[in-house]
Design a protein around this motif. Structure first.
Motif, mmCIF file in Angstrom:
data_model
loop_
_atom_site.group_PDB
_atom_site.id
_atom_site.type_symbol
_atom_site.label_atom_id
_atom_site.label_comp_id
_atom_site.label_asym_id
_atom_site.label_seq_id
_atom_site.Cartn_x
_atom_site.Cartn_y
_atom_site.Cartn_z
ATOM 1 N N GLU A 163 1.147 -1.012 -0.304
ATOM 2 C CA GLU A 163 -0.048 0.340 -0.213
ATOM 3 C C GLU A 163 0.971 1.243 0.243
ATOM 4 O O GLU A 163 0.674 2.080 -0.931
ATOM 5 C CB GLU A 163 -0.847 -0.213 1.204
ATOM 6 N N GLN A 164 2.247 1.488 1.019
ATOM 7 C CA GLN A 164 2.452 2.034 0.636
ATOM 8 C C GLN A 164 3.716 2.696 -0.018
ATOM 9 O O GLN A 164 3.929 3.704 -1.056
ATOM 10 C CB GLN A 164 3.981 2.047 2.211
ATOM 11 N N LEU A 165 3.853 1.597 -1.522
ATOM 12 C CA LEU A 165 4.983 1.621 -2.052
ATOM 13 C C LEU A 165 3.767 2.071 -3.474
ATOM 14 O O LEU A 165 4.232 3.607 -4.418
ATOM 15 C CB LEU A 165 4.705 -0.223 -3.319
ATOM 16 N N GLU A 166 2.438 1.789 -3.424
ATOM 17 C CA GLU A 166 1.562 2.024 -4.143
ATOM 18 C C GLU A 166 1.611 3.718 -4.019
ATOM 19 O O GLU A 166 1.240 4.367 -5.163
ATOM 20 C CB GLU A 166 0.179 1.540 -4.319
ATOM 21 N N PHE A 167 1.240 4.585 -2.957
ATOM 22 C CA PHE A 167 0.955 5.789 -2.459
ATOM 23 C C PHE A 167 2.188 6.578 -2.868
ATOM 24 O O PHE A 167 1.993 7.475 -4.173
ATOM 25 C CB PHE A 167 1.255 5.986 -1.223
ATOM 26 N N VAL A 168 3.457 5.951 -3.082
ATOM 27 C CA VAL A 168 4.227 6.886 -3.489
ATOM 28 C C VAL A 168 4.515 7.027 -5.217
ATOM 29 O O VAL A 168 4.532 7.791 -5.490
ATOM 30 C CB VAL A 168 6.097 5.946 -3.323
ATOM 31 N N LEU A 169 4.963 6.088 -6.354
ATOM 32 C CA LEU A 169 3.986 5.390 -7.413
ATOM 33 C C LEU A 169 3.419 6.341 -7.266
ATOM 34 O O LEU A 169 3.564 7.219 -8.666
ATOM 35 C CB LEU A 169 4.051 4.395 -7.348
ATOM 36 N N HIS A 170 1.954 7.045 -7.203
ATOM 37 C CA HIS A 170 1.032 7.208 -8.090
ATOM 38 C C HIS A 170 0.895 8.779 -7.535
ATOM 39 O O HIS A 170 1.128 9.681 -8.261
ATOM 40 C CB HIS A 170 -0.220 6.976 -6.671
ATOM 41 N N HIS A 171 1.794 9.110 -6.836
ATOM 42 C CA HIS A 171 2.463 10.911 -6.097
ATOM 43 C C HIS A 171 3.311 10.868 -6.954
ATOM 44 O O HIS A 171 3.781 12.414 -7.047
ATOM 45 C CB HIS A 171 1.960 10.799 -5.076
ATOM 46 N N VAL A 181 10.349 -7.251 -10.170
ATOM 47 C CA VAL A 181 11.046 -8.749 -11.166
ATOM 48 C C VAL A 181 10.477 -9.751 -10.133
ATOM 49 O O VAL A 181 10.935 -9.538 -8.516
ATOM 50 C CB VAL A 181 12.031 -8.893 -11.254
ATOM 51 N N THR A 182 8.992 -10.440 -10.373
ATOM 52 C CA THR A 182 8.454 -11.491 -9.208
ATOM 53 C C THR A 182 7.812 -12.931 -10.266
ATOM 54 O O THR A 182 8.326 -12.990 -10.710
ATOM 55 C CB THR A 182 7.058 -10.512 -9.026
ATOM 56 N N ARG A 183 8.060 -13.438 -8.838
ATOM 57 C CA ARG A 183 7.961 -15.100 -9.364
ATOM 58 C C ARG A 183 6.092 -15.021 -9.542
ATOM 59 O O ARG A 183 5.651 -15.980 -10.020
ATOM 60 C CB ARG A 183 8.409 -16.314 -8.415
ATOM 61 N N THR A 184 5.211 -13.684 -8.782
ATOM 62 C CA THR A 184 3.446 -13.772 -8.504
ATOM 63 C C THR A 184 3.445 -12.106 -8.587
ATOM 64 O O THR A 184 3.940 -11.800 -9.208
ATOM 65 C CB THR A 184 3.814 -14.640 -6.636
ATOM 66 N N GLU A 185 1.671 -12.892 -8.757
ATOM 67 C CA GLU A 185 1.170 -11.828 -8.959
ATOM 68 C C GLU A 185 1.328 -10.772 -7.483
ATOM 69 O O GLU A 185 0.849 -11.084 -6.662
ATOM 70 C CB GLU A 185 -0.457 -11.645 -8.946
ATOM 71 N N PRO A 186 2.039 -9.560 -7.741
ATOM 72 C CA PRO A 186 2.005 -8.483 -6.660
ATOM 73 C C PRO A 186 1.247 -7.966 -6.133
ATOM 74 O O PRO A 186 -0.141 -8.395 -6.749
ATOM 75 C CB PRO A 186 3.206 -7.039 -8.032
ATOM 76 N N LEU A 187 1.343 -7.413 -5.152
ATOM 77 C CA LEU A 187 -0.088 -6.536 -4.370
ATOM 78 C C LEU A 187 0.258 -5.598 -4.411
ATOM 79 O O LEU A 187 0.505 -4.684 -3.916
ATOM 80 C CB LEU A 187 0.479 -7.172 -2.746
ATOM 81 N N LEU A 188 -0.306 -5.395 -6.081
ATOM 82 C CA LEU A 188 -0.583 -3.911 -6.688
ATOM 83 C C LEU A 188 -1.741 -4.286 -7.196
ATOM 84 O O LEU A 188 -2.425 -4.363 -6.952
ATOM 85 C CB LEU A 188 0.991 -3.740 -7.047
ATOM 86 N N PRO A 189 -2.935 -2.635 -6.992
ATOM 87 C CA PRO A 189 -4.115 -2.943 -7.455
ATOM 88 C C PRO A 189 -3.539 -3.096 -8.974
ATOM 89 O O PRO A 189 -3.928 -1.879 -10.211
ATOM 90 C CB PRO A 189 -4.480 -1.554 -7.286
ATOM 91 N N LEU A 190 -2.927 -3.894 -9.451
ATOM 92 C CA LEU A 190 -2.494 -3.679 -11.164
ATOM 93 C C LEU A 190 -3.915 -3.461 -11.961
ATOM 94 O O LEU A 190 -3.640 -3.221 -12.962
ATOM 95 C CB LEU A 190 -2.456 -5.156 -11.950
ATOM 96 N N HIS A 191 -4.896 -3.393 -11.715
ATOM 97 C CA HIS A 191 -6.581 -3.824 -12.870
ATOM 98 C C HIS A 191 -6.622 -1.874 -12.794
ATOM 99 O O HIS A 191 -6.237 -1.950 -13.745
ATOM 100 C CB HIS A 191 -7.665 -4.013 -12.132
ATOM 101 N N ARG A 192 -6.248 -1.545 -12.234
ATOM 102 C CA ARG A 192 -6.227 -0.379 -11.997
ATOM 103 C C ARG A 192 -5.449 0.391 -13.249
ATOM 104 O O ARG A 192 -5.440 1.402 -14.019
ATOM 105 C CB ARG A 192 -5.798 0.688 -10.652
ATOM 106 N N TYR A 193 -4.157 0.107 -12.901
ATOM 107 C CA TYR A 193 -3.085 0.920 -14.203
ATOM 108 C C TYR A 193 -3.014 -0.221 -15.385
ATOM 109 O O TYR A 193 -3.116 0.524 -16.465
ATOM 110 C CB TYR A 193 -2.070 0.009 -13.220
ATOM 111 N N ARG A 194 -3.812 -1.077 -15.835
ATOM 112 C CA ARG A 194 -4.365 -1.977 -16.641
ATOM 113 C C ARG A 194 -5.446 -0.834 -17.721
ATOM 114 O O ARG A 194 -4.996 -0.678 -18.881
ATOM 115 C CB ARG A 194 -4.527 -3.606 -16.814
ATOM 116 N N ALA A 195 -6.347 -0.366 -16.477
ATOM 117 C CA ALA A 195 -6.850 0.193 -17.146
ATOM 118 C C ALA A 195 -6.968 1.991 -18.060
ATOM 119 O O ALA A 195 -7.985 2.031 -18.505
ATOM 120 C CB ALA A 195 -7.761 0.184 -16.187
#
Length: 891
Positions: A163-171, A181-195
């Protein structure tokens, strides 16, 4: 040995004098770009994609262990001309304060200008919101974005950190480009960025090596492999980077590297060590057990996995494995499959860890699949379990025994049941054995086993309608192969009484059973000379519901209908039906030639009647020969066409001998016997034995109008004018006879009239014959008529009726002589069968659309053939093509 993992490290960076909030010194290696292995292959397509990704604030490189994610990201980052902060996450750094302390230190390590206001957290467990806001504001003010790469981000599982990382990225706006770089689906709201179009993703499919890239990678290892062999290796590894590199390293120690890469045993390789260590052994016990058990399956869903584990937790486990890129691949609709190499390794591990369980797992899978209606997989797993009675019972109970004859996968079924041993003793097993024998035309064994199965069904399970209906199908086939219409009729009658006892959904599911039964019935009726009854059954079969399951009986029925038209004297109709049968099979993906070959035999017979002897020979050679030669219609057809071709080429003795297969059957056919008698009679006549020729005609049936008309022509040539006319007067056609009857009959009567001095009647009858024969291009009766007809054909108006299709055309008196045609080429023009068909219709002044409709193909297909014809004949127009073809005797 070269380190090929995602974690190979490069040179370290200068010492960092700061400590994290816990008080431990910063680990400098976590800020260093990983080193590239010596055998690293730069793949420009991926570098280009990452360069384009700079236009979006977020990039996710998501792939399985060993997919090459880290070395790709490191190689790309090393080539950037802007600050890159690299941080490798660790499991112990999941506390928010520690995580952000490392992020800030990574930014400072790459000379990212952060002010004194951005102070590292002092508390390992919390981060001041003001710090995050200050960091985001300073990044937003940057002229050039800072690239932050978080490697192994799958280790970051704390929701607060995400949640903190998404806040910094957004602002941070355009001042920060985040690469995960990850093996799994990251804990970020990717659907918002895709849209919003603000996300670039590079996943497993793009990370996979192509065959061409595989060749280049192997060359870096000192191996040379052709693209064809590399493609097979890619199919097996799915282009997985670690699998390719490990295989290459192992192949270097092999005496034959190419053979090793083609046939290496995955479970005894370094690939197995990697997957077991990186994927399997890191999973919970329940997950390991599930993976081992589903390894016996080509595909699986949660319910099927539960049936193998005897638990109910498969759904969340499979979802997690897929999300974690643990070599479990989604197929859609909650179905999955294992990566091929992973599956091989798991099956070997299953045999070591749970010996003796594999057959039981196959049987559990077969039972679940049978209940769920997945027949092909049911049979495969029943066979793998060694329970042949179960597998045969599933095939028969599903009413699918016809698939051994008609399905495009019939070869697979035949191969599957070829391993069935004598331990299978159920009636269903006997039926499958009988079907396999009959499909291979082994009549003796097939009938013995069919009778044994029928007896056991009558004694043990008289109420099994599906099994009894399967018996009826095999009885009808036996009737066809033995030329016994009564056996086929009895089978059809039994089937009519059984269809109401079988669930309707099974009949709808397997239309091939009815289509096959009617085809066999129609063929047996045709052999017996019951043409109208045969036509009724075959027409129904030819109109069976479409699809792959009925394509072969539909083709077979259409070819039999073509033969019926030919036997009734309708060449054009026969040709169109035979061509339509082939075209229909081609559209449905059936390789040609296929089936009984009757279609090609009909086309060859038509070609002989048109005096296209080269084409007839080619078609005869193309016609497939049924196994054992036991289909009487096909065998007789081949023998008769061969005999007629020999006869018209002047080989009378060989022609008479070639008719033997048509008359050596256990049950005689009136039309086959009659046509064989005609060939033998004509052979006697050609060799100067008119009395024997006339005697041989006693074997011609009066119920075959075409045969009677041809017999009359031979009788007349042998000197029996009165007998010839009597034969014609006795023809009982019922109005169904075509030009092959009317033309021969008219010519016989014309010759008789001409011999009697009645020239007017002779000319009228020859004119009538020319009119009837012209549309069908029926030349053979005129060529067989003898010398008497030639003067008549040279006189008007008969010469115009015969011009261009029967005799060379001559200019009319009011026409100017044409310039001489160009000399023929030194090398004969070779046209394909379809090109000849198009050319012949072109000569009949048919349009492109008419040709397409007549041949049952598209207009574009006709145009393609026309272009080829024009090229081969060196012309540009239709008229020139026809003239050149006539010069070359192609028409």
């Amino acid at each position: 040995m070269v380190d090929i993992s995602d974690h190979a490290r490069g040179p370290t960076i200068p010492a960092v004098p700061y400590a994290d909030p816990v008080g431990d010194p910063f680990l400098r290696a976590r800020f260093a770009l990983p080193a590239r292995p010596v055998t690293f292959l730069r793949r420009q397509r991926l570098i280009d994609h990452l360069d384009q990704a700079l236009r979006t604030p977020l990039t996710v490189i998501n792939g399985a262990a060993g997919a090459g994610k880290t070395v790709l990201a490191a190689h790309w980052a090393a080539g950037l001309r802007q600050p890159v902060a690299w941080l490798t996450a660790e499991a112990g750094a999941l506390r928010p304060g520690v995580f952000w302390a490392y992020v800030l230190q990574a930014m400072r390590a790459c000379d990212g200008p952060l002010s004194d206001a951005v102070v590292a957290p002092a508390d390992a467990d919390r981060v001041d919101r003001r710090l995050l806001a200050t960091l985001a504001a300073e990044l937003n003010d940057r002229d050039r974005p800072l690239v932050l790469v978080l490697d192994e981000y799958d280790r970051v599982t704390a929701p607060d950190v995400a949640e903190q990382l998404e806040f910094v990225l957004h602002h941070a706006g355009r001042g920060l480009h985040l690469v995960l770089v990850t093996r799994t689906e990251p804990l970020l709201p990717l659907h918002r960025y895709r849209a919003a179009g603000e996300l670039t993703e590079i996943r497993a499919a793009e990370l996979a090596f192509t065959p061409e890239e595989t060749v280049a990678l192997l060359e870096l290892h000192g191996l040379s492999l052709p693209v064809r062999a590399a493609r097979a290796l890619v199919d097996r590894t799915r282009g997985w980077a670690a699998g390719l590199r490990l295989s290459a390293l192992a192949a270097l120690d092999s005496a034959d590297p190419e053979l090793y890469l083609k046939e290496f045993e995955a479970d005894r390789s370094t690939v197995a060590d990697f997957l077991l260590a990186e994927v399997l052994k890191g999973q919970p016990e329940e997950t390991q057990d599930l993976l081992l058990r589903v390894s016996v399956l080509e595909r699986f869903c949660p319910d099927l996995a539960n049936a193998l584990t005897l638990r109910t937790d498969a759904e969340p486990i499979l979802a997690t494995l897929h999300r974690d890129n643990a070599f479990v691949e989604p197929l859609g609709h909650s179905w999955y499959q294992l990566h091929p190499l992973f599956g091989e390794i798991l099956r070997a591990h299953l045999r070591q860890r749970l010996p003796g369980l594999e057959p039981e797992l196959h049987l559990r899978a077969a039972r679940w699949l049978r209940r769920s209606g997945f027949l092909p997989e049911t049979l495969a797993h029943g066979a793998a379990a060694g329970d042949w009675d179960f597998a045969a019972g599933a095939l028969v109970d599903d009413l699918a025994i016809g698939q051994l004859f008609t399905s495009l996968r019939s070869g697979d079924l035949t191969q599957l049941f070829s391993h069935m041993g004598p331990e299978a003793r159920s009636p269903a097993s006997d039926l499958v054995r009988a079907a396999r024998n009959l499909s291979g035309h082994d009549l003796e064994r097939g009938m013995t086993r069919l009778r044994h199965a029928e007896k056991r069904l009558a004694d043990d399970a008289p109420d099994l309608a599906a099994a009894q209906l399967s018996c009826a199908l095999l009885e009808a086939l036996a009737g066809r192969l033995t030329g016994c219409p009564s056996l086929a009729e009895k089978a059809a009658e039994a089937a009519d009484g059984l269809v109401h006892e079988v669930p309707a959904h099974l009949l709808d599911k397997h239309p091939e059973l009815t289509a096959l039964l009617l085809t066999h019935l129609g063929s047996a009726r045709l052999w017996a000379g019951h043409f109208e009854d045969a036509r009724a059954a075959l027409t129904t079969a030819a109109g069976a519901p479409g699809g792959a399951s009925t394509v072969l009986p539909r083709q077979d029925s259409m070819e039999h209908l073509a033969l019926l038209d030919y036997l009734d004297g309708w060449l054009g109709r026969a040709e169109r039906k035979a061509l339509a049968a082939v075209s229909q099979a081609e559209r449905d993906g059936v390789p040609q030639p296929s089936g009984s070959g009757i279609g090609q035999l009909v086309l060859a017979a038509v070609a002989i009647d048109r005096h296209e002897l080269g084409r007839a020979r080619a078609l005869l050679d193309e016609a497939p020969l049924p196994p054992g030669g036991h289909d009487p219609v096909s065998a007789a057809g081949r023998a008769l066409v061969t005999a007629r071709l020999l006869l018209v080429r002047g080989k009378a003795g060989a022609a008479a001998e070639a008719t033997d297969p048509a008359v050596s059957t256990a049950v005689a056919s009136p039309w086959a016997t009659s046509r064989a008698a005609l060939v033998v009679s004509a052979a006697h006549l050609a060799e100067g034995r008119p009395d024997q020729a006339a005697e041989e005609l006693q074997g011609v049936s009066g119920d075959q109008p075409v045969c009677v008309a041809e017999a009359a022509a031979i009788q007349l040539a042998a000197g029996g004018t009165g007998a010839a006319i009597d034969l014609l007067d006795g023809i009982r056609s019922g109005g169904r006879s075509g030009p092959a009857v009317t033309v021969r009959a008219a010519l016989v009567r014309a010759q008789a009239a001409e011999s009697a001095g009645d020239a007017a009647t002779a000319r009228r009858l020859v004119g009538q014959a020319l009119l009837d024969a012209r549309r069908e291009r029926l030349r053979r009766p005129f060529l067989d008529a003898g010398a008497w007809i030639r003067p008549l054909l040279a006189t008007p108006p008969l010469d115009e009726l015969a011009a261009d299709w029967l005799t060379p055309g001559t200019p009319r008196r009011d026409e100017q002589p044409q310039q001489a045609s160009p000399p023929p080429p030194l090398v004969a023009v070779e046209l394909s069968g379809r090109e000849r068909d198009v050319l012949e219709r072109l000569a009949r002044m048919m349009s492109t659309e008419e040709i397409a409709a007549d041949m049952y193909v598209s207009a574009n297909t006709v145009k393609t053939h026309l272009k080829s014809v024009y090229r081969k004949l060196a012309v540009n127009r239709r008229g020139d093509a026809v003239r050149r073809a006539r010069d070359q005797r192609l028409l």
